[in-house]
Enzyme design. Structure first.
Site, PDB file in Angstrom:
ATOM      1  N   ARG A  64      -4.493 -10.592 -11.637  1.00 43.39           N
ATOM      2  CA  ARG A  64      -4.322  -9.233 -11.085  1.00 43.39           C
ATOM      3  C   ARG A  64      -2.847  -8.861 -11.002  1.00 43.39           C
ATOM      4  NH1 ARG A  64      -7.408  -8.243  -5.694  1.00 43.39           N
ATOM      5  NH2 ARG A  64      -6.921  -6.075  -6.147  1.00 43.39           N
ATOM      6  N   THR A  97      -9.717   7.606  -2.206  1.00 38.55           N
ATOM      7  CA  THR A  97     -10.391   6.519  -1.484  1.00 38.55           C
ATOM      8  C   THR A  97     -11.850   6.893  -1.258  1.00 38.55           C
ATOM      9  OG1 THR A  97     -10.431   5.110   0.482  1.00 38.55           O
ATOM     10  CG2 THR A  97      -9.524   7.312   0.784  1.00 38.55           C
ATOM     11  N   ASP A 140      -1.014  -2.793  -4.811  1.00 40.24           N
ATOM     12  CA  ASP A 140       0.016  -2.676  -5.862  1.00 40.24           C
ATOM     13  C   ASP A 140       1.292  -2.073  -5.255  1.00 40.24           C
ATOM     14  OD1 ASP A 140       0.023   0.246  -6.027  1.00 40.24           O
ATOM     15  OD2 ASP A 140      -1.895   0.109  -7.073  1.00 40.24           O
ATOM     16  N   HIS A 146      -3.645  -3.284   3.526  1.00 41.26           N
ATOM     17  CA  HIS A 146      -4.359  -4.450   2.987  1.00 41.26           C
ATOM     18  C   HIS A 146      -3.426  -5.482   2.365  1.00 41.26           C
ATOM     19  CE1 HIS A 146      -8.332  -1.934   2.690  1.00 41.26           C
ATOM     20  NE2 HIS A 146      -7.957  -2.186   3.918  1.00 41.26           N
ATOM     21  N   CYS A 193       4.963 -26.837   5.770  1.00 40.09           N
ATOM     22  CA  CYS A 193       3.895 -27.672   6.347  1.00 40.09           C
ATOM     23  C   CYS A 193       3.035 -28.362   5.292  1.00 40.09           C
ATOM     24  CB  CYS A 193       3.023 -26.842   7.291  1.00 40.09           C
ATOM     25  SG  CYS A 193       1.903 -25.728   6.423  1.00 40.09           S
ATOM     26  N   GLU A 252     -14.718  12.864  -7.162  1.00 42.03           N
ATOM     27  CA  GLU A 252     -16.125  12.783  -6.737  1.00 42.03           C
ATOM     28  C   GLU A 252     -16.223  13.149  -5.265  1.00 42.03           C
ATOM     29  OE1 GLU A 252     -18.598  11.224  -8.621  1.00 42.03           O
ATOM     30  OE2 GLU A 252     -17.335  10.425 -10.243  1.00 42.03           O
ATOM     31  N   GLN A 275      -4.156   1.649   1.081  1.00 40.27           N
ATOM     32  CA  GLN A 275      -5.026   0.464   1.084  1.00 40.27           C
ATOM     33  C   GLN A 275      -4.754  -0.359  -0.162  1.00 40.27           C
ATOM     34  OE1 GLN A 275      -9.296   1.839   2.182  1.00 40.27           O
ATOM     35  NE2 GLN A 275      -8.192   3.641   1.529  1.00 40.27           N
ATOM     36  N   ASN A 276      -3.876   0.146  -1.024  1.00 39.39           N
ATOM     37  CA  ASN A 276      -3.630  -0.537  -2.299  1.00 39.39           C
ATOM     38  C   ASN A 276      -2.678  -1.708  -2.130  1.00 39.39           C
ATOM     39  OD1 ASN A 276      -5.240   1.431  -3.308  1.00 39.39           O
ATOM     40  ND2 ASN A 276      -3.596   2.625  -4.238  1.00 39.39           N
TER      41      ASN A 276
HETATM   42  N1  APR Z   1      -7.863  10.295  -8.768  1.00 39.55           N
HETATM   43  C1  APR Z   1      -8.296  10.304  -7.483  1.00 39.55           C
HETATM   44  N2  APR Z   1      -9.348   9.558  -7.065  1.00 39.55           N
HETATM   45  C2  APR Z   1      -9.986   8.813  -7.974  1.00 39.55           C
HETATM   46  C3  APR Z   1      -9.605   8.758  -9.328  1.00 39.55           C
HETATM   47  C4  APR Z   1      -8.478   9.550  -9.726  1.00 39.55           C
HETATM   48  N3  APR Z   1      -8.035   9.583 -10.982  1.00 39.55           N
HETATM   49  N4  APR Z   1     -10.429   7.911  -9.974  1.00 39.55           N
HETATM   50  C5  APR Z   1     -11.310   7.443  -9.057  1.00 39.55           C
HETATM   51  N5  APR Z   1     -11.059   7.991  -7.843  1.00 39.55           N
HETATM   52  C6  APR Z   1     -11.745   7.776  -6.569  1.00 39.55           C
HETATM   53  C7  APR Z   1     -13.206   7.398  -6.658  1.00 39.55           C
HETATM   54  O1  APR Z   1     -14.031   8.552  -6.791  1.00 39.55           O
HETATM   55  C8  APR Z   1     -13.395   6.672  -5.320  1.00 39.55           C
HETATM   56  O2  APR Z   1     -13.704   7.600  -4.289  1.00 39.55           O
HETATM   57  O3  APR Z   1     -11.110   6.678  -5.939  1.00 39.55           O
HETATM   58  C9  APR Z   1     -12.024   6.061  -5.038  1.00 39.55           C
HETATM   59  C10 APR Z   1     -11.937   4.562  -5.236  1.00 39.55           C
HETATM   60  O4  APR Z   1     -12.796   3.937  -4.316  1.00 39.55           O
HETATM   61  P1  APR Z   1     -12.758   2.354  -4.035  1.00 39.55           P
HETATM   62  O5  APR Z   1     -12.765   1.619  -5.341  1.00 39.55           O
HETATM   63  O6  APR Z   1     -13.810   2.071  -3.026  1.00 39.55           O
HETATM   64  O7  APR Z   1     -11.293   2.138  -3.453  1.00 39.55           O
HETATM   65  P2  APR Z   1     -10.769   2.196  -1.976  1.00 39.55           P
HETATM   66  O8  APR Z   1     -11.355   3.350  -1.230  1.00 39.55           O
HETATM   67  O9  APR Z   1      -9.301   2.083  -2.070  1.00 39.55           O
HETATM   68  O10 APR Z   1     -11.369   0.845  -1.394  1.00 39.55           O
HETATM   69  C11 APR Z   1     -10.902   0.363  -0.206  1.00 39.55           C
HETATM   70  O11 APR Z   1     -11.934  -1.782  -0.616  1.00 39.55           O
HETATM   71  O12 APR Z   1     -12.118  -2.990  -2.561  1.00 39.55           O
HETATM   72  C12 APR Z   1     -11.613  -3.010  -1.279  1.00 39.55           C
HETATM   73  O13 APR Z   1      -9.639  -3.890  -0.313  1.00 39.55           O
HETATM   74  C13 APR Z   1     -10.123  -3.093  -1.377  1.00 39.55           C
HETATM   75  O14 APR Z   1      -8.401  -1.593  -0.632  1.00 39.55           O
HETATM   76  C14 APR Z   1      -9.683  -1.654  -1.173  1.00 39.55           C
HETATM   77  C15 APR Z   1     -10.740  -1.122  -0.225  1.00 39.55           C
END
Ligand code: APR
Length: 255
Positions: free
Chosen positions: A74, A194, A108, A123, A156, A221, A105-106
């Site tokens: 990753r 998110t 990166d 996170h 440790c 979405e 929450q990212n």
């Molecule tokens: N621009 C904006 N939003 C987008 C795009 C884009 N180009 N592409 C996808 N999305 C949206 C999706 O529709 C979805 O609602 O980003 C969201 C991603 O959702 P998740 O994968 O659930 O990510 P996140 O909400 O950050 O998850 C939270 O869960 O997997 C664990 O610890 C990890 O930090 C993460 C946490």
């Protein structure tokens, strides 16, 4: 973008110079940079493993080498990625507002690469490592990055692990407290990319709403956040956010 244009202009009006803004981002903001989301990352090579094996303390105890190799993979993916126009627009919005807190929450570092300062990582970060036992920070060498198993802590002797929050673990308390206090006191809560499914970050827009803030959601979405948002900007963050920053600039120019 159609009707979204009008909603963007409406949203831009809330980004006045003295507005207190909190922005919460998730995996979606990095999607256009080609960073696989946690769920997407479990395809191909890693599809036969589940989250329990790759992102829990129990999984790390069971097979530290497997977890290590997944995180090094990753790290490589993220290391090769560059910030997209969405990350850059958020850095610009922060410059346009006196008080702007970016909470992500990212794991990166694309917000930082785009020029955002003081990013609150709820996170953790793929670029930080610590001892699984004594929590001492550890700086990886090139050899350790390429190794099949985690290095030992210099203090440790226990195993070094990624400094990210795994399933079942608590979030860094000071970061959560700071984010919650800022959400409660802000004027605008901008939520980007998110799903709003993962607690406790998912509560921040609700806290902001209860504190009287305008909630704006950017996502291609609809979901739980868009249903409570005052303004839903349907679209990709790499397209919507630059348009939002532009609209804020244009409004300022008219004043
Ligand atoms: N621009 C904006 N939003 C987008 C795009 C884009 N180009 N592409 C996808 N999305 C949206 C999706 O529709 C979805 O609602 O980003 C969201 C991603 O959702 P998740 O994968 O659930 O990510 P996140 O909400 O950050 O998850 C939270 O869960 O997997 C664990 O610890 C990890 O930090 C993460 C946490």
């Amino acid at each position: 973008m159609g009707g979204v244009e009008e909603a963007i202009v409406r949203a831009a009006q809330f980004f006045s110079n003295d507005a207190a803004v909190v922005c919460l981002t998730g995996a979606g903001v990095s999607a256009e940079s080609g960073v696989p989301t946690f769920r997407d990352a479990q395809t191909g090579l890693w599809s036969r493993f589940d989250a329990e094996e790759l992102a829990t303390p129990q999984g790390f105890e069971r097979d530290p080498g497997l977890v290590w190799r997944w995180y090094m993979w990753r790290l490589e993916q993220v290391g090769a990625a560059a910030p997209n126009p969405g990350h850059r627009a958020l850095a610009e919005l922060a410059r346009l507002c006196e008080a702007f807190l970016l909470v992500t929450q990212n794991v990166d570092d694309l917000h930082e690469q785009a020029g955002s300062a003081d990013v609150l990582h709820l996170h953790g970060s793929l670029f930080n490592f610590r001892c699984a036992a004594c929590a001492a920070p550890h700086h990886l060498t090139v050899e350790e990055r390429g190794a099949d198993s985690p290095p030992a802590c210099g203090l440790c002797g226990d195993l070094v692990r990624p400094d990210v929050v795994w399933f079942g673990e608590s979030l860094p308390w000071d970061a959560v407290e700071e984010a919650a206090a800022a959400a409660h006191g802000c004027d605008v809560m901008l939520v980007v990319g998110t799903s709003g499914l993962v607690y406790p970050a998912s509560q921040l827009p609700l806290v902001a709403r209860q504190g009287g803030a305008m909630v704006i959601d950017v996502n291609p979405e609809p979901g739980p956040i868009s249903s409570i948002a005052d303004i839903f900007l349907l679209g990709k963050s790499g397209e919507v956010l630059p348009a939002l920053a532009r609209a804020v600039r244009e409004l300022r120019a008219e004043l």
